[in-house]
Design a protein around this motif. Sequence first.
Motif, PDB file in Angstrom:
ATOM      1  N   ARG A 433       0.815  -1.215   0.000  1.00  0.00           N
ATOM      2  CA  ARG A 433       0.000   0.000   0.000  1.00  0.00           C
ATOM      3  C   ARG A 433       0.852   1.269   0.000  1.00  0.00           C
ATOM      4  O   ARG A 433       0.549   2.236  -0.689  1.00  0.00           O
ATOM      5  CB  ARG A 433      -0.927   0.018   1.227  1.00  0.00           C
ATOM      6  CG  ARG A 433      -1.880  -1.165   1.321  1.00  0.00           C
ATOM      7  CD  ARG A 433      -2.886  -1.145   0.213  1.00  0.00           C
ATOM      8  NE  ARG A 433      -3.790  -2.279   0.296  1.00  0.00           N
ATOM      9  CZ  ARG A 433      -4.700  -2.580  -0.624  1.00  0.00           C
ATOM     10  NH1 ARG A 433      -4.804  -1.821  -1.682  1.00  0.00           N
ATOM     11  NH2 ARG A 433      -5.476  -3.628  -0.494  1.00  0.00           N
ATOM     12  N   GLU A 688     -14.133   4.216  -4.873  1.00  0.00           N
ATOM     13  CA  GLU A 688     -13.362   3.517  -3.854  1.00  0.00           C
ATOM     14  C   GLU A 688     -14.269   3.133  -2.692  1.00  0.00           C
ATOM     15  O   GLU A 688     -15.207   3.862  -2.344  1.00  0.00           O
ATOM     16  CB  GLU A 688     -12.224   4.406  -3.360  1.00  0.00           C
ATOM     17  CG  GLU A 688     -11.161   4.662  -4.412  1.00  0.00           C
ATOM     18  CD  GLU A 688      -9.764   4.734  -3.827  1.00  0.00           C
ATOM     19  OE1 GLU A 688      -9.287   3.694  -3.344  1.00  0.00           O
ATOM     20  OE2 GLU A 688      -9.179   5.822  -3.857  1.00  0.00           O
ATOM     21  N   LYS A 690     -12.692   2.004   0.291  1.00  0.00           N
ATOM     22  CA  LYS A 690     -11.874   2.111   1.496  1.00  0.00           C
ATOM     23  C   LYS A 690     -11.071   3.405   1.451  1.00  0.00           C
ATOM     24  O   LYS A 690     -10.755   3.917   0.382  1.00  0.00           O
ATOM     25  CB  LYS A 690     -10.911   0.919   1.608  1.00  0.00           C
ATOM     26  CG  LYS A 690     -11.604  -0.440   1.712  1.00  0.00           C
ATOM     27  CD  LYS A 690     -10.584  -1.564   1.778  1.00  0.00           C
ATOM     28  CE  LYS A 690     -11.256  -2.933   1.812  1.00  0.00           C
ATOM     29  NZ  LYS A 690     -12.038  -3.119   3.052  1.00  0.00           N
ATOM     30  N   ARG A 692      -7.423   4.960   2.524  1.00  0.00           N
ATOM     31  CA  ARG A 692      -6.087   4.451   2.814  1.00  0.00           C
ATOM     32  C   ARG A 692      -5.203   5.565   3.343  1.00  0.00           C
ATOM     33  O   ARG A 692      -5.120   6.638   2.746  1.00  0.00           O
ATOM     34  CB  ARG A 692      -5.477   3.824   1.557  1.00  0.00           C
ATOM     35  CG  ARG A 692      -6.232   2.575   1.146  1.00  0.00           C
ATOM     36  CD  ARG A 692      -5.794   2.049  -0.219  1.00  0.00           C
ATOM     37  NE  ARG A 692      -6.454   0.794  -0.517  1.00  0.00           N
ATOM     38  CZ  ARG A 692      -7.699   0.703  -1.003  1.00  0.00           C
ATOM     39  NH1 ARG A 692      -8.373   1.786  -1.253  1.00  0.00           N
ATOM     40  NH2 ARG A 692      -8.240  -0.485  -1.225  1.00  0.00           N
ATOM     41  N   GLU A 693      -4.553   5.271   4.464  1.00  0.00           N
ATOM     42  CA  GLU A 693      -3.668   6.243   5.068  1.00  0.00           C
ATOM     43  C   GLU A 693      -2.269   6.102   4.483  1.00  0.00           C
ATOM     44  O   GLU A 693      -1.958   5.127   3.794  1.00  0.00           O
ATOM     45  CB  GLU A 693      -3.619   6.045   6.590  1.00  0.00           C
ATOM     46  CG  GLU A 693      -4.977   6.063   7.253  1.00  0.00           C
ATOM     47  CD  GLU A 693      -5.686   7.394   7.116  1.00  0.00           C
ATOM     48  OE1 GLU A 693      -4.995   8.401   6.849  1.00  0.00           O
ATOM     49  OE2 GLU A 693      -6.922   7.435   7.258  1.00  0.00           O
ATOM     50  N   GLU A 698      -5.929   0.843   6.310  1.00  0.00           N
ATOM     51  CA  GLU A 698      -7.132   1.180   5.573  1.00  0.00           C
ATOM     52  C   GLU A 698      -8.378   0.870   6.393  1.00  0.00           C
ATOM     53  O   GLU A 698      -8.386  -0.013   7.255  1.00  0.00           O
ATOM     54  CB  GLU A 698      -7.190   0.418   4.247  1.00  0.00           C
ATOM     55  CG  GLU A 698      -7.185  -1.098   4.380  1.00  0.00           C
ATOM     56  CD  GLU A 698      -7.128  -1.780   3.029  1.00  0.00           C
ATOM     57  OE1 GLU A 698      -6.411  -1.281   2.155  1.00  0.00           O
ATOM     58  OE2 GLU A 698      -7.811  -2.801   2.868  1.00  0.00           O
TER      59      GLU A 698
END
Length: 859
Positions: A433, A688, A690, A692-693, A698
């Motif tokens: 990720r 999307e 989710k 995501r950081e 996530e």
Amino acid sequence: MRYTLKDYQTEAVGAVLRNLMQGKDMYQRYGSLSQFSLSATTGAGKTVMAAAVIEALISGSDEFDFPADPGAVVLWFSDDPSLNEQSRARMQAASSELDWRLKLITNDFRETSFRPGHVYFLNTQKLSKTSNLVKGAGARLDPTATIDELTPAPDEMQSNIYDTIINTIENRELTLYLVLDEAHRGMKPQRDRSTIVQRLINGQGQVPPIPIVFGISATVERFEQAMRSVTGRTALPSVEVDSTLVQASGLLKDDIVLSIPAETGAFDTVLLRRAVDKIREAGRAWDAYTREQEEVDSVVPLLVVQMADKPSDETLVRSIDTILESWPELDHGAIANVFGEHQDLKVGGYTIPYIEPQRVQDSTHVRVLIAKSAISTGWDCPRAEVLVSFRPASDPTNITQLLGRMIRTPLARRIPGNEVLNSVDCMLPYFDRTTAMRVAEMLMHGATSKDDEGDSGGGEGRRVLFDPVLLNPNPDLPAEVWEKFESLPTVTIPKHRSKPIKRFTALAAALAKDKVVDQALKRAHDELNNVVASRAMQYKAQVDRAREDVLTMSGEELRARLGGGLWVNSSFDLAADTRAITEAYKVAERHLSPALCSSYVDYLVPEDAIEDDLLEAYIEVAAIGLVPDIVASVEAEADRLARSWLTDTRVDRKNLSDEKQAEYDRLEGMSTEPERITLVSPKTGQAEAKVREADGTETDLPVYRDHLMVTDTGDYPVELNSWERHVFASESDRNGFVGWWRNPDRAVKESLAIAYMDGSRNWKALRPDFIFFAEGQNGIVADLVDPHGHHLADAIPKLRGLAEFAEQYGAEFRRIESVAETNGVYRVLDLKRDQVREAIRSVHDAKALYQSDLASDYR
């Protein structure tokens, strides 16, 4: 030009031509050298823009009011012979004027001087020490070289390429323009010596520097930095194409979808199978679209498999096996390679033929392409829609470079309402990720360091999505909601360079061709001819004065006695000849358009006319074209007629194909004022699921019900800020609430747009956040609600645009409201109230407006 330039392309071409005119003037007057650059994101159509520039340079252009340069010679230079061939082919396709003027410089090139009116294609390899073209040039480049250091010219060549360049530059009848394609390449310093391209620009030994240098690239910083270090060369203004305008044009895909493993492990074959499934589904979707549109040529989507630099035989065989197992009906000949070895790939019993990159787009029998890094600079393939990359996670630049080659839309236009067909998929089996986020950042904003040579930044409107969910029209909403949605007004955003007369006649031609309006072109010419005749009578005195200007040439004669004495001047007038009248008529064509001038000549000349009658008509048109009041009046009437015809044919045009409607979209977009157009219902979307950081963690996005587009479970995942959540909660809790639409913040036909003027008097688009649908007394009604910060610099301009929109179209909405939080309280302005709109036009403090009695608490 065979192609119609996009608005941003027209602006850029005009700016480049102004630079070239200034550069030539500086060189001819003072011997000054100059340089400048054109920067535009990948997919903007740089070669098409260059073709328009060169066509105007060689043949002149009425559209750009640019005179031809009879001594123009263009040397087109790149570091790749295949890129030159591709550029030449694109120019041939774009311009009939340039077709026979485009010359590839080969090793047996023998011309002692470049010929005017021609474009010569040269690449770096042709200037290497071992090339036939440079043999015998040693003394030219280094007059101090000894006889042992000089290489003789081949027997069959009387001169070398540097002799040709010298002879061209020294010929005062010629002007040499150097165009550097992919200008950022070859400009990086190599220790203490100049690169080949720098020696070409700056000159060396007896070879003089090239007078005018024009660099084209997506990333021109390195070129401009290198040119800044050159002394004695003037930097003309850089021409930069706004990537937001490119994205809005529909030439580039809107979404890039990234798929990456959710856990650690060996997932290369898993994602490769997913890629095969996606490319097959894309083929079915394009076939369905082709059947629906009938007149559209089918798009044959391509899967690109990107290998590491030195893939093992095991990896290659495993990949080919997986593809064929997942796609059993695929013929072995449908897989090809573009490896740098330029030869067929023989591995594990398979023979994968080599294909030149520039041939891939048209070779539709190739369905799978095996590649390594970025294939080649300048290569692109709009039908390439899915990429699976086996590059390591430490190598995101090569992935983004290759994706940058795949972002053009296959039909050079956006597919209305279909986000899936407007996207490209990328599978990254070796990425996590965190590193995938870097790829996303590069895809959104382009190169991230000065060493990145690729650029795939799409500007505002481009999305990068991670494993999105599919959205379809909400089956639970009544049909009346969709009918209401399509009936709502949205408006065009006016452009800088609008030509109302050309627009109206082009609209008439399209309506006649599509059989929407009977004899539309004749009716259009009759309308405009009547306007011109009426205005010519109204401004008769000005026309008569202009006629005298056309028919006579005024001059001044200066005399003085030999040996000194005062100068004595006297004026004189001469009758203009036919050539002078023709030139005056061309000026009228630039002001009134060639089509209208020709039509008005026919209007003036009787059927039994003689040659004198025709000349008289040309004089009359030339005079009319010199009267600004007439030109302005005719333009205003053409603008009014175009708006009227577009409104009257709105319903009839809905039955046309997307391809034909795209032409009317272009004509609608040529407006000088905001004009009403129609919304298109979305058909397929993706979002999307989710958030995501940066550290890779996530969480599921919140989901909402009753949206117009939903997943198969009826949900719509979206992240709303606190203001938006407050507005949604309030609106969805009202009596009669039925559904809602999160208005897209990009230039698609499903997005409701409102035009406003910013502080620089440029037209911009406001796209309100929400449209809510409810049961009213007489059926479904629509509420437009836009939460917007009063502290933002654009608050007042946007409110003024919203007020003008409400003034014109308020009757079609139950409510038009703007919401803002001030001092912890949500306040709302009702734009349907006359007093609110009047206050917005006069105030300069948005916060004070929300705090005044004109606003109320929003609940």
